[in-house]
Design a protein around this motif. Structure first.
Motif, PDB file in Angstrom:
ATOM      1  N   ALA A  67       6.460 -15.162  32.768  1.00  0.00           N
ATOM      2  CA  ALA A  67       5.883 -14.154  33.662  1.00  0.00           C
ATOM      3  C   ALA A  67       4.420 -14.468  33.957  1.00  0.00           C
ATOM      4  O   ALA A  67       3.966 -14.347  35.108  1.00  0.00           O
ATOM      5  N   LEU A  68       3.686 -14.876  32.945  1.00  0.00           N
ATOM      6  CA  LEU A  68       2.279 -15.221  33.123  1.00  0.00           C
ATOM      7  C   LEU A  68       2.135 -16.468  33.999  1.00  0.00           C
ATOM      8  O   LEU A  68       1.228 -16.553  34.839  1.00  0.00           O
ATOM      9  N   ALA A  69       3.041 -17.430  33.813  1.00  0.00           N
ATOM     10  CA  ALA A  69       3.014 -18.638  34.646  1.00  0.00           C
ATOM     11  C   ALA A  69       3.244 -18.288  36.111  1.00  0.00           C
ATOM     12  O   ALA A  69       2.574 -18.823  37.008  1.00  0.00           O
ATOM     13  N   MET A  70       4.186 -17.397  36.380  1.00  0.00           N
ATOM     14  CA  MET A  70       4.440 -16.959  37.748  1.00  0.00           C
ATOM     15  C   MET A  70       3.210 -16.279  38.345  1.00  0.00           C
ATOM     16  O   MET A  70       2.925 -16.433  39.544  1.00  0.00           O
ATOM     17  N   TYR A  71       2.493 -15.544  37.525  1.00  0.00           N
ATOM     18  CA  TYR A  71       1.332 -14.786  37.996  1.00  0.00           C
ATOM     19  C   TYR A  71       0.144 -15.699  38.290  1.00  0.00           C
ATOM     20  O   TYR A  71      -0.497 -15.571  39.340  1.00  0.00           O
ATOM     21  N   VAL A  72      -0.154 -16.618  37.380  1.00  0.00           N
ATOM     22  CA  VAL A  72      -1.351 -17.458  37.547  1.00  0.00           C
ATOM     23  C   VAL A  72      -1.107 -18.627  38.497  1.00  0.00           C
ATOM     24  O   VAL A  72      -2.056 -19.195  39.039  1.00  0.00           O
ATOM     25  N   ASP A  73       0.176 -18.975  38.720  1.00  0.00           N
ATOM     26  CA  ASP A  73       0.496 -20.131  39.558  1.00  0.00           C
ATOM     27  C   ASP A  73       1.656 -19.773  40.487  1.00  0.00           C
ATOM     28  O   ASP A  73       2.781 -20.264  40.320  1.00  0.00           O
ATOM     29  N   PRO A  74       1.421 -18.928  41.507  1.00  0.00           N
ATOM     30  CA  PRO A  74       2.485 -18.444  42.395  1.00  0.00           C
ATOM     31  C   PRO A  74       3.333 -19.532  43.054  1.00  0.00           C
ATOM     32  O   PRO A  74       4.533 -19.307  43.286  1.00  0.00           O
ATOM     33  N   PRO A  75       2.782 -20.719  43.378  1.00  0.00           N
ATOM     34  CA  PRO A  75       3.632 -21.754  43.995  1.00  0.00           C
ATOM     35  C   PRO A  75       4.829 -22.160  43.125  1.00  0.00           C
ATOM     36  O   PRO A  75       5.785 -22.757  43.631  1.00  0.00           O
ATOM     37  N   LEU A  76       4.790 -21.842  41.832  1.00  0.00           N
ATOM     38  CA  LEU A  76       5.917 -22.182  40.961  1.00  0.00           C
ATOM     39  C   LEU A  76       7.208 -21.501  41.421  1.00  0.00           C
ATOM     40  O   LEU A  76       8.309 -22.013  41.181  1.00  0.00           O
ATOM     41  N   VAL A  77       7.069 -20.346  42.057  1.00  0.00           N
ATOM     42  CA  VAL A  77       8.243 -19.593  42.518  1.00  0.00           C
ATOM     43  C   VAL A  77       8.125 -19.311  44.011  1.00  0.00           C
ATOM     44  O   VAL A  77       8.571 -18.265  44.497  1.00  0.00           O
ATOM     45  N   TYR A  78       7.537 -20.247  44.738  1.00  0.00           N
ATOM     46  CA  TYR A  78       7.289 -20.066  46.176  1.00  0.00           C
ATOM     47  C   TYR A  78       8.578 -19.803  46.945  1.00  0.00           C
ATOM     48  O   TYR A  78       8.614 -19.000  47.889  1.00  0.00           O
ATOM     49  N   PHE A  79       9.661 -20.484  46.563  1.00  0.00           N
ATOM     50  CA  PHE A  79      10.920 -20.367  47.295  1.00  0.00           C
ATOM     51  C   PHE A  79      11.831 -19.271  46.733  1.00  0.00           C
ATOM     52  O   PHE A  79      12.997 -19.170  47.139  1.00  0.00           O
ATOM     53  N   VAL A  80      11.313 -18.483  45.808  1.00  0.00           N
ATOM     54  CA  VAL A  80      12.087 -17.377  45.236  1.00  0.00           C
ATOM     55  C   VAL A  80      11.534 -16.062  45.772  1.00  0.00           C
ATOM     56  O   VAL A  80      10.354 -15.756  45.557  1.00  0.00           O
ATOM     57  N   PRO A  81      12.324 -15.256  46.480  1.00  0.00           N
ATOM     58  CA  PRO A  81      11.836 -13.976  47.009  1.00  0.00           C
ATOM     59  C   PRO A  81      11.361 -13.067  45.862  1.00  0.00           C
ATOM     60  O   PRO A  81      11.922 -13.108  44.763  1.00  0.00           O
TER      61      PRO A  81
END
Length: 205
Positions: free
Chosen positions: A23-37
């Motif tokens: 969850a923290l990775a998704m927050y600090v690095d949004p491109p990690l889940v760029y293709f996930v709505p």
């Protein structure tokens, strides 16, 4: 002081660390889940919580009921082997599910690093008692340092806060358990090294 240490040990329990790290990775690095709505991201985290929190916890409770484990604290080293093995299996299933989603390989590497850290903890437990709490905390630090390095993210302030929390957690483990200082330090190093390394080499995971 002791009640605070116990609360900290529960709030930062190792079973929560994979979800916190992802969850923290998704927050600090949004491109990690760029293709996930955005709605799908919440579903992914919920699924991860079920696989890495609910399932291991249920397995541990069943082991307690079967008499394999005396209580959730598992003070005896040998009692930790079966729960760690089952947790490792659940983590592996969670990783498999995450591989089906269009996420950046670095996010998969964070989860894979958690699996690797859990596997090493499992092996070490056959011979020595290591702090699983600190393995989890070290993994979160490893995630931040790894993402900061590969994507040049300004995470120094956040990393400092997490390191301070890890230090407080290590102190709490010394106060509330029979862990030694070396077990606490090695736990943090194992967690950090596993997640940091897999994040750096995420294209090969």
């Amino acid at each position: 002081m002791l009640p605070i240490a116990k609360i900290l040990s529960w709030v930062l329990h190792p079973i929560l660390m994979p979800v916190i790290a992802v969850a923290l990775a998704m927050y600090v690095d949004p491109p990690l889940v760029y293709f996930v709505p955005p709605p799908a991201r919440s579903i992914m985290l919920a699924m991860l919580a079920v696989m890495t929190i609910a399932f291991p916890l249920t397995s541990t409770l069943l082991l307690i009921k079967a008499g394999v484990v005396r209580d959730v604290h598992m003070h005896i080293r040998q009692e930790r082997i079966a729960p760690y093995l089952l947790t490792l299996i659940h983590f592996g299933l969670a990783y498999y599910l995450f591989r089906q989603a269009p996420v950046h390989p670095a996010l998969l590497a964070v989860l894979f690093g958690s699996i690797l850290a859990t596997a090493l903890t499992f092996v070490i437990t056959f011979f020595w008692k290591i702090s699983a709490h600190m393995v989890g905390a070290g993994g979160v630090i490893g995630m931040l340092s790894g993402l900061s390095f590969i994507h040049h993210l300004p995470l120094l302030d956040l990393s400092a806060v997490v390191i301070i929390l890890a230090g407080l957690l290590g102190t709490a483990r010394l106060l509330t358990s029979d862990h030694t200082q070396s077990q606490v330090i090695l736990g943090a190093l194992v967690g950090w090294a596993c997640v940091h390394t897999t994040t750096l080499f995420h294209w090969y995971i």
